[in-house]
Design a protein around this motif. Sequence first.
Motif, PDB file in Angstrom:
ATOM      1  N   ASN A  99      -9.308  41.500  11.080  1.00 24.67           N
ATOM      2  CA  ASN A  99      -9.655  40.536  12.037  1.00 24.67           C
ATOM      3  C   ASN A  99     -11.088  40.293  12.089  1.00 24.67           C
ATOM      4  O   ASN A  99     -11.417  39.029  12.162  1.00 24.67           O
ATOM      5  N   ARG A 118     -12.020  38.488   9.114  1.00 22.48           N
ATOM      6  CA  ARG A 118     -11.644  37.099   8.826  1.00 22.48           C
ATOM      7  C   ARG A 118     -12.451  36.271   9.708  1.00 22.48           C
ATOM      8  O   ARG A 118     -12.944  35.185   9.461  1.00 22.48           O
ATOM      9  N   SER A 145      -3.411  35.780   7.741  1.00 26.59           N
ATOM     10  CA  SER A 145      -4.221  34.735   8.151  1.00 26.59           C
ATOM     11  C   SER A 145      -5.654  35.065   7.384  1.00 26.59           C
ATOM     12  O   SER A 145      -6.190  33.774   7.198  1.00 26.59           O
ATOM     13  N   SER A 194      -4.611  32.598   4.408  1.00 25.33           N
ATOM     14  CA  SER A 194      -4.477  31.283   4.829  1.00 25.33           C
ATOM     15  C   SER A 194      -5.792  30.616   5.006  1.00 25.33           C
ATOM     16  O   SER A 194      -6.294  29.252   4.469  1.00 25.33           O
TER      17      SER A 194
END
Length: 86
Positions: free
Chosen positions: A16, A19, A54, A57
């Motif tokens: 996370n 990202r 994620s 994406s």
Amino acid sequence: NILNLLELIVVLFSLNTVREMCVRSPLIMNETLLEDLVKYRFFKSKGVMMAARSLISLFRIVNPELLPKKERVRSLSLSRLKLNPY
């Protein structure tokens, strides 16, 4: 086991964080690092798997050339789309 849980939390937090860093500055990612991070989409923990998805994406939008070929989405050209006239 507590150690396994802590390992999962560290991996989840790391994905996370990467990202969020890539949202702010996508040029920090290179192809080999992204290829390694994409492999976490098959991880046993659902949280880690969703964090890897994620990241995939995000790069489908930001810079799809960095993704492995099977993770890229084919773009539809407007000429191939059939629109119904109203």
